[in-house]
Design an enzyme around this catalytic site. Structure first.
Site, PDB file in Angstrom:
ATOM      1  N   SER A  56       0.843  -1.200   0.000  1.00 23.20           N
ATOM      2  CA  SER A  56       0.000   0.000   0.000  1.00 23.20           C
ATOM      3  C   SER A  56       0.877   1.248   0.000  1.00 23.20           C
ATOM      4  CB  SER A  56      -0.922   0.001   1.227  1.00 23.20           C
ATOM      5  OG  SER A  56      -0.187  -0.218   2.408  1.00 23.20           O
ATOM      6  N   ASP A  94       5.598  -7.177   2.359  1.00 22.06           N
ATOM      7  CA  ASP A  94       4.820  -7.618   1.195  1.00 22.06           C
ATOM      8  C   ASP A  94       5.711  -7.938   0.001  1.00 22.06           C
ATOM      9  OD1 ASP A  94       2.083  -7.805   1.524  1.00 22.06           O
ATOM     10  OD2 ASP A  94       1.692  -5.701   1.069  1.00 22.06           O
ATOM     11  N   LYS A 124       4.511 -11.466   2.956  1.00 20.62           N
ATOM     12  CA  LYS A 124       3.081 -11.635   2.661  1.00 20.62           C
ATOM     13  C   LYS A 124       2.907 -11.675   1.155  1.00 20.62           C
ATOM     14  CE  LYS A 124      -0.183  -8.231   3.262  1.00 20.62           C
ATOM     15  NZ  LYS A 124      -0.657  -8.020   1.886  1.00 20.62           N
ATOM     16  N   GLU A 126      -0.368 -12.158  -1.943  1.00 18.90           N
ATOM     17  CA  GLU A 126      -1.809 -12.203  -2.199  1.00 18.90           C
ATOM     18  C   GLU A 126      -2.158 -13.422  -3.036  1.00 18.90           C
ATOM     19  OE1 GLU A 126      -3.145  -8.491  -3.927  1.00 18.90           O
ATOM     20  OE2 GLU A 126      -2.204  -7.301  -2.330  1.00 18.90           O
ATOM     21  N   GLU A 193      -9.216  -9.327   3.639  1.00 20.85           N
ATOM     22  CA  GLU A 193      -9.531  -7.912   3.380  1.00 20.85           C
ATOM     23  C   GLU A 193     -10.845  -7.748   2.630  1.00 20.85           C
ATOM     24  OE1 GLU A 193      -6.409  -5.582   1.545  1.00 20.85           O
ATOM     25  OE2 GLU A 193      -7.725  -3.847   1.282  1.00 20.85           O
TER      26      GLU A 193
END
Ligand code: KIV
Length: 281
Positions: A56, A94, A124, A126, A193
């Site tokens: 982010s 991330d 991390k 996704e 999320e």
């Protein structure tokens, strides 16, 4: 030679590991926030169990309109900065878009770089069932993985925008299956999320690993927010799931306005901000 015993040094702060995260989740919700810089990490460290160097940062720090342009080099630079600032929190970095989706080998190569060059505890990534093989590959090679399912910002175009996921029965079933796949693959915890609350609750109840929610459910084993959102420092867009704990954006603008007025009126610098004039010399 002195026979005095050496002075007792204060115990160094012990950093929380992935086992501590799971153990804490059993007792009380995990407290997680994002951090991108050393000074912010230092301020958050004693209050958080987990600090996420989230991609982010592409939107919050670099002004991109999505996370897709974030590079591995950016994540490594910010990850290393956060590690210099945080002594106690478990720090997870991330993996950015394009750095892990091609193959488990590509993911390992880049995750290993992140671990070696930042000193963080894990990464991390996704993705649910589609990333299960990659997660298992990393975990088997010593890299702790935090999963991320539900709304996945790196898939913003596939999702058709930053919209709540799991509204239809099919979508909800797929997200639950994704979360279970991530757990089965060996992730130590997962972020969930942007899903409807009943689905968030269902996922949290179905998984044995900690589920860290953001826009999910109070039933999750922990909560995470983007720090700049809760501080009122990121004004572009505030999702409904954010609670503002401060309005620092207004305070920053007011300080800049007062500074500008002082400079233009020659009130800054004053005698006490200069060397060699005034009573303090
Ligand atoms: O990139 C990020 O900051 C994240 C959190 C919002 C979970 O993925």
């Amino acid at each position: 030679m002195s026979t005095e015993p050496p002075a007792r040094r204060a115990d160094p702060v012990k950093r929380l590991g992935i086992r501590d995260i799971a153990a804490r989740a059993a007792a009380a919700p995990i407290v997680a926030l994002t951090a991108y810089t050393a000074p912010m990490a230092r301020m958050l460290d004693s209050h958080c169990d987990l600090l996420l160097v989230g991609d982010s940062l592409g939107m919050v720090v670099y002004g991109f309109d999505s996370t897709l342009a974030v590079t591995l080099e950016m994540m490594i630079a910010h990850g290393a900065a956060v590690m210099r600032g945080a002594a106690r929190a478990c720090v997870i970095v991330d993996l950015p878009f394009g750095s892990y989706q091609e193959s488990p080998a590509q993911a390992f190569r880049n995750a290993a770089r992140v671990m070696a060059e930042t000193g963080c505890t894990g990464v991390k990534l996704e993705g649910g069932a589609a990333m299960a093989e990659t997660i298992a590959f990393l975990v088997a090679r010593g890299i702790p993985v935090l999963g991320h399912v539900g709304l996945m910002p790196q898939s913003v175009h596939g999702h058709g925008g930053f919209r709540t996921q799991g509204r239809s029965a099919d979508e909800a079933a797929r997200i639950l299956a994704d979360a279970l796949a991530v757990e089965q693959a060996g992730a130590f915890a997962t972020v969930l999320e942007g899903v409807t609350e009943p689905l968030g609750r269902q996922v949290a109840e179905a998984l044995a690993i900690p589920v860290i929610g953001i826009g999910a459910s109070p039933a999750c084993d922990g909560q995470i927010l983007v720090t700049e959102d809760l501080l009122g420092l990121f004004g572009t867009f505030t999702p409904r799931f954010v609670r503002r704990y401060a309005e620092l954006g207004g305070a920053v603008a007011k300080a800049a306005e007062e500074y500008a007025a002082d400079v233009r009126a020659r009130r800054f610098p004053g005698a006490k901000e200069c060397v060699g004039i005034g009573k303090d010399g």
